[in-house]
Scaffold this active site. Structure first.
Site, PDB file in Angstrom:
ATOM      1  N   LYS A  30      -1.491  28.391  -0.867  1.00 15.54           N
ATOM      2  CA  LYS A  30      -0.188  28.547  -1.505  1.00 15.54           C
ATOM      3  C   LYS A  30      -0.185  29.667  -2.522  1.00 15.54           C
ATOM      4  O   LYS A  30       0.830  30.344  -2.708  1.00 15.54           O
ATOM      5  CB  LYS A  30       0.249  27.240  -2.173  1.00 15.54           C
ATOM      6  CG  LYS A  30       0.704  26.175  -1.196  1.00 15.54           C
ATOM      7  CD  LYS A  30       1.563  25.136  -1.901  1.00 15.54           C
ATOM      8  CE  LYS A  30       2.003  24.034  -0.946  1.00 15.54           C
ATOM      9  NZ  LYS A  30       2.675  22.930  -1.642  1.00 15.54           N
TER      10      LYS A  30
ATOM     11  N   LYS B  48       1.674  24.234  13.573  1.00 11.62           N
ATOM     12  CA  LYS B  48       2.419  23.033  13.175  1.00 11.62           C
ATOM     13  C   LYS B  48       3.912  23.321  13.065  1.00 11.62           C
ATOM     14  O   LYS B  48       4.296  24.408  12.634  1.00 11.62           O
ATOM     15  CB  LYS B  48       1.932  22.570  11.799  1.00 11.62           C
ATOM     16  CG  LYS B  48       1.219  21.233  11.817  1.00 11.62           C
ATOM     17  CD  LYS B  48       0.669  20.903  10.462  1.00 11.62           C
ATOM     18  CE  LYS B  48       1.292  19.633   9.918  1.00 11.62           C
ATOM     19  NZ  LYS B  48       0.555  19.098   8.775  1.00 11.62           N
TER      20      LYS B  48
ATOM     21  N   LYS C 209       8.909  23.879   8.141  1.00 11.78           N
ATOM     22  CA  LYS C 209      10.212  24.266   7.596  1.00 11.78           C
ATOM     23  C   LYS C 209      10.224  25.749   7.239  1.00 11.78           C
ATOM     24  O   LYS C 209      11.288  26.326   7.060  1.00 11.78           O
ATOM     25  CB  LYS C 209      10.530  23.421   6.353  1.00 11.78           C
ATOM     26  CG  LYS C 209       9.558  23.671   5.192  1.00 11.78           C
ATOM     27  CD  LYS C 209       9.736  22.706   4.058  1.00 11.78           C
ATOM     28  CE  LYS C 209       8.661  22.943   3.006  1.00 11.78           C
ATOM     29  NZ  LYS C 209       8.408  21.809   2.136  1.00 11.78           N
TER      30      LYS C 209
END
Ligand code: TRP
Length: 348
Positions: free
Chosen positions: A118, A210, A213
């Site tokens: 991140k 995966k 969003k």
């Protein structure tokens, strides 16, 4: 050190109020949580404090918090039986997180792969909150002395850290804990409940990634807010290969897109890949996709409709969250008080 002797099972999990919920969240988390509430005491938390570890527009944060709450209720979380609330309304989480900031070691946090991902290359510019994120997560769980934590694969490392924190707290304060009547330690070591094969719903455009969003292509995912036409279009356009479906699961091994669609079908139906292939083995994708569209629409459309209905009354959602927060605080406050005593904080 052994576990506290009679730790009654208690389930805790959290979800971030960011981004739109998609089929991966629904099959991977929501459906499982709904199942667990039938057999366990459950506490489910919308983690708005985790969300601001990266900047959020305040209006968006408010509406996403309501949207996630509505989605969980629409999927079957019963806010009367289960405690459903947003993190920031229970200040005990933040207080315990501070104590855990002082228990966890820099070396432990430095190993967290999610922070590395991140924070990316510009690590110097990441918030301190993003770095300390796993300590707050440990506090979320342990402020209720929760024993079981349903999470996806990607959260396993954070849960191991929570166990390490619980263990180190129990060791560091062993003497005070013994005197306070906890000779076997205060915090249970929370166990991950890794959610089944349907946990990993993959992108409809690339069976090796995966469903996410943040994927640039909206065709890669089925959003919980998609209507029947959008669901049909996305499944029709989903990537496949030229072969018909195999009749054995082994035949899916080198076919990630086929594997994904069969997995989604099984999860929506509540069956297994074996069962799906028993029924559809040998079929062409065109036929299988038609069946999948029907199944997906029949499962998602009602959730969708109920979610919209709930979102039409935001005051009612706020009332549910306030009620859940009150019940959460009733459990967390006495636990935090015991921790404060053990640590040596004076309180009136
Ligand atoms: N980190 C979790 C996620 O991104 C969310 C979360 C926060 C959580 N606190 C938690 C999950 C406590 C389980 C238990 O999915």
């Amino acid at each position: 050190m052994s576990l506290p002797a009679k730790a009654a099972p208690r389930v805790f999990s959290g979800m971030q109020p960011t981004g739109n919920l998609h089929l991966g969240n629904y099959l991977g988390a929501m459906v499982r949580w709904v199942e667990m509430q039938a057999s366990h005491e459950c506490i489910f938390c919308v983690v708005d404090m985790h969300a601001i570890t990266v900047w959020q527009d305040p209006e968006d944060l408010r509406s996403q918090t309501r949207a996630v709450t509505a989605a969980y209720i629409a999927s079957g979380i019963d806010p009367k039986r289960t405690i459903l609330f947003n993190q920031s309304q229970v200040h005990e989480h933040a207080e315990l997180a501070w104590i855990f900031n002082c228990v966890a070691r820099l070396g432990w946090l430095n190993r967290m792969t999610q922070f590395k991902e991140k924070a990316g290359k510009d690590r110097e510019n990441a918030s301190v909150g993003l770095y300390a994120y796993p300590n707050l997560m440990a506090a979320d769980i342990l402020v209720y002395r929760a024993t079981h934590v349903p999470v996806g694969d990607d959260q396993k490392q954070h849960l191991e850290l929570a166990r390490d924190i619980a263990q180190k707290f129990n060791n560091d304060y062993a003497k005070a804990l013994g005197a306070a009547g906890f000779p076997d330690g205060f915090f249970p070591l929370p166990e991950p409940v890794i959610m089944g094969p349907a946990t990993r719903v993959m992108s409809l455009r690339d069976g090796t990634k995966k469903m996410s969003k943040s994927d640039a292509s909206d065709l890669s995912r089925i959003n919980m807010t998609d209507d029947a036409d959008a669901i049909a279009k996305k499944i029709q356009k989903a990537k496949t290969d030229p072969e018909p479906l195999p009749s054995e699961v082994a035949g899916l091994e080198t076919r990630p897109e086929a594997d994904n669609l069969v997995g989604i079908y099984a999860a929506l139906e509540g069956s297994t890949k074996e069962a799906v292939l028993r029924q559809h083995g040998g079929a062409q994708f065109s036929g299988f996709k038609k069946a999948l569209v029907e199944l997906a629409v029949s499962r998602i459309a009602p959730v969708n409709a109920e979610m919209s209905r709930l979102l039409g009354d935001p005051a009612e959602i706020d009332r549910i969250l306030a009620d859940g927060s009150k019940r959460a605080r009733a459990i967390a406050a006495p636990i935090l008080d015991q921790v404060k005593d053990v640590v040596g904080f004076l309180r009136g």
